[in-house]
Design a protein around this motif. Structure first.
Motif, PDB file in Angstrom:
ATOM      1  N   THR A  44       0.830  -1.210   0.000  1.00  0.00           N
ATOM      2  CA  THR A  44       0.000   0.000   0.000  1.00  0.00           C
ATOM      3  C   THR A  44       0.859   1.252   0.000  1.00  0.00           C
ATOM      4  N   LEU A  45       1.899   1.262   0.829  1.00  0.00           N
ATOM      5  CA  LEU A  45       2.791   2.423   0.869  1.00  0.00           C
ATOM      6  C   LEU A  45       3.519   2.610  -0.446  1.00  0.00           C
ATOM      7  N   ALA A  46       3.974   1.511  -1.051  1.00  0.00           N
ATOM      8  CA  ALA A  46       4.694   1.602  -2.329  1.00  0.00           C
ATOM      9  C   ALA A  46       3.805   2.220  -3.401  1.00  0.00           C
ATOM     10  N   ASN A  47       2.535   1.784  -3.439  1.00  0.00           N
ATOM     11  CA  ASN A  47       1.615   2.340  -4.438  1.00  0.00           C
ATOM     12  C   ASN A  47       1.327   3.817  -4.173  1.00  0.00           C
ATOM     13  N   ALA A  48       1.195   4.172  -2.889  1.00  0.00           N
ATOM     14  CA  ALA A  48       0.929   5.572  -2.554  1.00  0.00           C
ATOM     15  C   ALA A  48       2.095   6.468  -2.956  1.00  0.00           C
ATOM     16  N   ILE A  49       3.318   5.998  -2.715  1.00  0.00           N
ATOM     17  CA  ILE A  49       4.496   6.793  -3.086  1.00  0.00           C
ATOM     18  C   ILE A  49       4.620   6.879  -4.597  1.00  0.00           C
ATOM     19  N   LYS A  50       4.384   5.769  -5.267  1.00  0.00           N
ATOM     20  CA  LYS A  50       4.525   5.748  -6.733  1.00  0.00           C
ATOM     21  C   LYS A  50       3.515   6.683  -7.399  1.00  0.00           C
ATOM     22  N   ARG A  51       2.317   6.766  -6.847  1.00  0.00           N
ATOM     23  CA  ARG A  51       1.262   7.583  -7.447  1.00  0.00           C
ATOM     24  C   ARG A  51       1.157   8.964  -6.813  1.00  0.00           C
ATOM     25  N   ASP A  52       2.080   9.271  -5.924  1.00  0.00           N
ATOM     26  CA  ASP A  52       2.094  10.569  -5.245  1.00  0.00           C
ATOM     27  C   ASP A  52       0.757  10.832  -4.537  1.00  0.00           C
ATOM     28  N   ARG A  53       0.284   9.837  -3.819  1.00  0.00           N
ATOM     29  CA  ARG A  53      -0.959   9.949  -3.059  1.00  0.00           C
ATOM     30  C   ARG A  53      -0.657   9.712  -1.577  1.00  0.00           C
ATOM     31  N   LEU A  54       0.257  10.515  -1.057  1.00  0.00           N
ATOM     32  CA  LEU A  54       0.709  10.344   0.322  1.00  0.00           C
ATOM     33  C   LEU A  54      -0.228  11.054   1.292  1.00  0.00           C
ATOM     34  N   ALA A  55      -0.647  10.333   2.312  1.00  0.00           N
ATOM     35  CA  ALA A  55      -1.468  10.946   3.354  1.00  0.00           C
ATOM     36  C   ALA A  55      -0.615  11.889   4.192  1.00  0.00           C
ATOM     37  N   HIS A  56      -1.283  12.812   4.890  1.00  0.00           N
ATOM     38  CA  HIS A  56      -0.536  13.745   5.741  1.00  0.00           C
ATOM     39  C   HIS A  56      -0.328  13.185   7.139  1.00  0.00           C
ATOM     40  N   ALA A  57      -1.034  12.081   7.471  1.00  0.00           N
ATOM     41  CA  ALA A  57      -0.874  11.481   8.799  1.00  0.00           C
ATOM     42  C   ALA A  57      -1.090   9.976   8.686  1.00  0.00           C
ATOM     43  N   PHE A  58      -0.221   9.227   9.328  1.00  0.00           N
ATOM     44  CA  PHE A  58      -0.301   7.770   9.340  1.00  0.00           C
ATOM     45  C   PHE A  58      -0.435   7.298  10.789  1.00  0.00           C
ATOM     46  N   LEU A  59      -1.290   6.308  11.011  1.00  0.00           N
ATOM     47  CA  LEU A  59      -1.425   5.694  12.332  1.00  0.00           C
ATOM     48  C   LEU A  59      -1.038   4.226  12.210  1.00  0.00           C
ATOM     49  N   LEU A  60      -0.005   3.818  12.950  1.00  0.00           N
ATOM     50  CA  LEU A  60       0.485   2.445  12.930  1.00  0.00           C
ATOM     51  C   LEU A  60       0.099   1.784  14.242  1.00  0.00           C
ATOM     52  N   THR A  61      -0.653   0.709  14.157  1.00  0.00           N
ATOM     53  CA  THR A  61      -1.110   0.037  15.381  1.00  0.00           C
ATOM     54  C   THR A  61      -0.808  -1.447  15.304  1.00  0.00           C
ATOM     55  N   GLY A  62      -0.637  -2.059  16.453  1.00  0.00           N
ATOM     56  CA  GLY A  62      -0.340  -3.488  16.528  1.00  0.00           C
ATOM     57  C   GLY A  62       0.234  -3.821  17.889  1.00  0.00           C
ATOM     58  N   VAL A  63       0.427  -5.113  18.158  1.00  0.00           N
ATOM     59  CA  VAL A  63       0.979  -5.530  19.440  1.00  0.00           C
ATOM     60  C   VAL A  63       2.445  -5.123  19.518  1.00  0.00           C
ATOM     61  N   ARG A  64       3.010  -5.235  20.740  1.00  0.00           N
ATOM     62  CA  ARG A  64       4.387  -4.815  20.924  1.00  0.00           C
ATOM     63  C   ARG A  64       5.323  -5.653  20.064  1.00  0.00           C
ATOM     64  N   GLY A  65       6.354  -4.975  19.555  1.00  0.00           N
ATOM     65  CA  GLY A  65       7.436  -5.681  18.882  1.00  0.00           C
ATOM     66  C   GLY A  65       7.187  -6.111  17.461  1.00  0.00           C
ATOM     67  N   VAL A  66       6.118  -5.621  16.795  1.00  0.00           N
ATOM     68  CA  VAL A  66       5.880  -6.020  15.406  1.00  0.00           C
ATOM     69  C   VAL A  66       6.482  -5.034  14.416  1.00  0.00           C
ATOM     70  N   GLY A  67       7.040  -3.908  14.920  1.00  0.00           N
ATOM     71  CA  GLY A  67       7.749  -3.000  14.031  1.00  0.00           C
ATOM     72  C   GLY A  67       7.075  -1.673  13.792  1.00  0.00           C
ATOM     73  N   LYS A  68       6.291  -1.181  14.751  1.00  0.00           N
ATOM     74  CA  LYS A  68       5.587   0.091  14.522  1.00  0.00           C
ATOM     75  C   LYS A  68       6.563   1.275  14.429  1.00  0.00           C
ATOM     76  N   THR A  69       7.437   1.415  15.436  1.00  0.00           N
ATOM     77  CA  THR A  69       8.386   2.526  15.428  1.00  0.00           C
ATOM     78  C   THR A  69       9.379   2.366  14.286  1.00  0.00           C
ATOM     79  N   SER A  70       9.834   1.145  14.031  1.00  0.00           N
ATOM     80  CA  SER A  70      10.755   0.913  12.915  1.00  0.00           C
ATOM     81  C   SER A  70      10.098   1.291  11.591  1.00  0.00           C
ATOM     82  N   THR A  71       8.822   0.955  11.444  1.00  0.00           N
ATOM     83  CA  THR A  71       8.102   1.313  10.215  1.00  0.00           C
ATOM     84  C   THR A  71       7.990   2.822  10.080  1.00  0.00           C
ATOM     85  N   ALA A  72       7.727   3.517  11.191  1.00  0.00           N
ATOM     86  CA  ALA A  72       7.637   4.975  11.146  1.00  0.00           C
ATOM     87  C   ALA A  72       8.954   5.584  10.673  1.00  0.00           C
TER      88      ALA A  72
END
Length: 552
Positions: A44-72
């Motif tokens: 989803t992110l790759a398509n958004a970047i390729k098409r220049d359809r970037l949101a102004h805010a992203f919310l990353l949610t999930g259990v601890r240790g799945v990579g939220k901060t790393s993804t940010a």
């Protein structure tokens, strides 16, 4: 002799060893290709970047240790990467060598601001973000704010952020991370593009850990890595921390990472011993089961861990019964035992075992005497294994009672190859109620008096087709009524009920019907010519309705 002649200079200093970096930090993903288990989000992110359809805010949610901060941080690198030649644009594959990429990876980029909402919860902290967002980025393409554990912001802080979050300057991006998305206000959620990071499967984690130990030059058994992957419960960071500990333990032992050592380190029960215990339970051997449990306890295994592994065994046998492919981490012995149990045990028996062990697990978790509570829970399972099969009992009664003294048994293999025998008790078949009054009576017969009263007073059926029931959601229906009713009916009838609500009036409740019937009865009595004549003769007379009903 001069002072300078005595100056020997500074004594030699020992070389400072490089600080050890834990595996969870050392192998933190630096590119999206290294981010395991989140392929849908990356696409989803790759398509958004390729098409220049970037949101102004992203919310990353999930259990601890799945990579939220790393993804940010990866998103920050992807948006600000300029490529090795300094001419590149936003990309899903940041180069990692340009100054923005290196500065973001090292946490020193002036335009990428990270904030921990756990320690900066107030409106003053958010006010700094609002003020800073007005100014353009110093050296990057975007000024990026990464707020970790955003759910811990105070209500005034969230309110202060709303306007800026809805219409931020073009050069600003917000990246939020949280483990408890339900605590984030809906007004904030509606202004963000949300990504739910999934738990990482045990197979993916084991494969990842195999690559890590190879890079670290450590020998590790596949079974040991599978045990660590299971214990991580979908968290890469938790798994790497356990692996770090296992490698240190292996260094003390002078060997590689071994399954037995990992099992001891984690306090896990031996799965072979659990299979033996499970066979004893199914065979109704109370003394043998208690001895097997005490052996595990003497080895230092927590009673709750024993019940958890027994639950996993029942679950595995059930999956084998429905034909689910076995897990890659299962040993040959475990796979064969689960397939055998899945073939010979009925679904009712598996469900009963699950419920008994689950209840025991809950009791042990809060018991003052855990091992004693565990023993009592296992004795309940043994007792269930010796109960007669109601279905078989009814069949034999219909055939004249022949063979009632010998209930049917099913083999339950132990790891040693011995065969235990199991009687197949099945829950008593309770017929489904045909109407609301039968439903009300069923609840009363099984002691659900409070729920029975709610059914009488509040249940207005729209569609009554057991085990499906659609009821009116209009007040005064209690909020949890449909859920509680479904749970109780499932427990009583051993059938999954589907109870839904709709904003329609429905038919009258039992209480409303009784009142209507009572009013109709009273009207009918008053309309009787004899009663009418009596009231004309004695205007102050009153009718004893209870006696009148009993006499009619």
């Amino acid at each position: 002799m001069t002072d300078s002649a005595l100056d020997l200079g500074e004594p030699p200093q020992p070389e400072r060893a490089d600080a050890y970096q834990v595996l969870a930090r050392k192998y933190r993903p630096q590119t999206f290709s290294q981010l395991i288990g989140q392929d849908a989000m990356v696409t989803t992110l790759a398509n958004a970047i390729k098409r220049d359809r970037l949101a102004h805010a992203f919310l990353l949610t999930g259990v601890r240790g799945v990579g939220k901060t790393s993804t940010a941080r990866l998103i920050a690198k992807a948006l600000n990467c300029v490529g090795p030649d300094g001419e590149g644009g936003p990309t899903i594959d940041p180069c990692g060598v340009c100054e923005p990429c290196r500065a973001i990876a090292e946490g020193r980029h002036i335009d990428v601001i990270e904030m921990d909402a756990a320690s900066h919860t107030g409106i003053d902290d958010v006010r700094e973000i609002i003020e800073g967002s007005r100014y353009a980025a110093v050296s990057a393409r975007y000024k990026i704010y990464i707020i970790d554990e955003v759910h811990m912001l105070s209500k005034p802080a969230f309110n202060g952020l709303l306007k800026t979050l809805e219409e931020p300057p073009a050069h600003v991006k917000f990246l939020f991370a949280t483990t408890e998305v339900n605590k984030v206000p809906v007004t904030v959620l509606s202004r963000c593009q949300r990504f739910d990071l999934r738990r990482i499967s045990a197979d993916q984690l084991a494969e990842h850990f195999a690559g890590v130990v190879e890079k670290e030059g450590v020998d590790a058994e596949p079974e040991a890595l599978a045990l660590i992957a299971r214990a991580a419960e979908g968290s890469a960071r938790d798994g790497l921390s356990i692996l770090d500990q296992a490698i240190a333990h292996a260094g003390m032992e002078g060997g590689g990472v071994r399954a037995g050592a990992v099992r001891d380190m984690l306090g896990l029960s031996d799965r072979g011993a659990i299979r033996e215990l499970f066979g004893l339970l199914l065979g109704g051997d109370a003394e043998g089961a208690l001895k097997a449990l005490r052996r595990q306890y003497d080895y230092g295994v927590d009673p709750q861990a024993v019940l958890k592994t027994l639950l996993e065994t029942v679950h595995g046998a059930t999956l084998a019964k429905v034909g689910t492919p076995p897990e890659a981490a299962q040993s040959t012995e475990e796979r064969e035992a689960l397939q055998h149990w899945g073939t010979l045990l009925s679904f009712p028996m598996l469900h009963r075992l699950w419920q008994l062990l689950l209840k025991g697990h809950e009791e042990v978790s809060r018991a003052a005497l855990p091992i004693e509570a565990c023993e009592m829970a296992l004795l309940r399972v043994v007792h269930a294994a010796t109960l007669p099969d109601p279905g078989d009992l009814a069949k034999r009664l219909a055939e004249g009672g022949e063979g009632l003294s010998r209930p049917q048994q099913v083999g339950a293999p132990a790891p040693s190859g011995a065969t235990a025998e199991l009687q197949q008790p099945q829950p008593e078949v309770v017929p489904l109620p045909g109407d609301v009054r039968a439903l009300w009576k069923l609840l009363g017969d099984h002691g659900r008096n409070e729920l029975q009263a709610q059914v009488r007073n509040h249940l207005r059926p729209i569609r009554f087709e057991p085990p499906e029931l659609e009821i009116s959601a209009l007040r005064p229906l209690p909020a949890d009524f449909a859920r509680d009713l479904g749970n109780e009916l499932r427990a009583i009838t051993d059938t999954n009920w589907k109870i839904t609500t709709a904003n329609a009036p429905g038919e009258p409740s039992l209480r409303e019907r009784e009142k209507q019937d009572d009013d109709d009865f009273k009207a009918q009595v008053r309309a009787d010519p004899v009663v009418s004549a009596a009231f004309e003769a004695f205007p102050d007379a009153a009718i004893d309705w209870e006696k009148t009903k009993r006499s009619m």
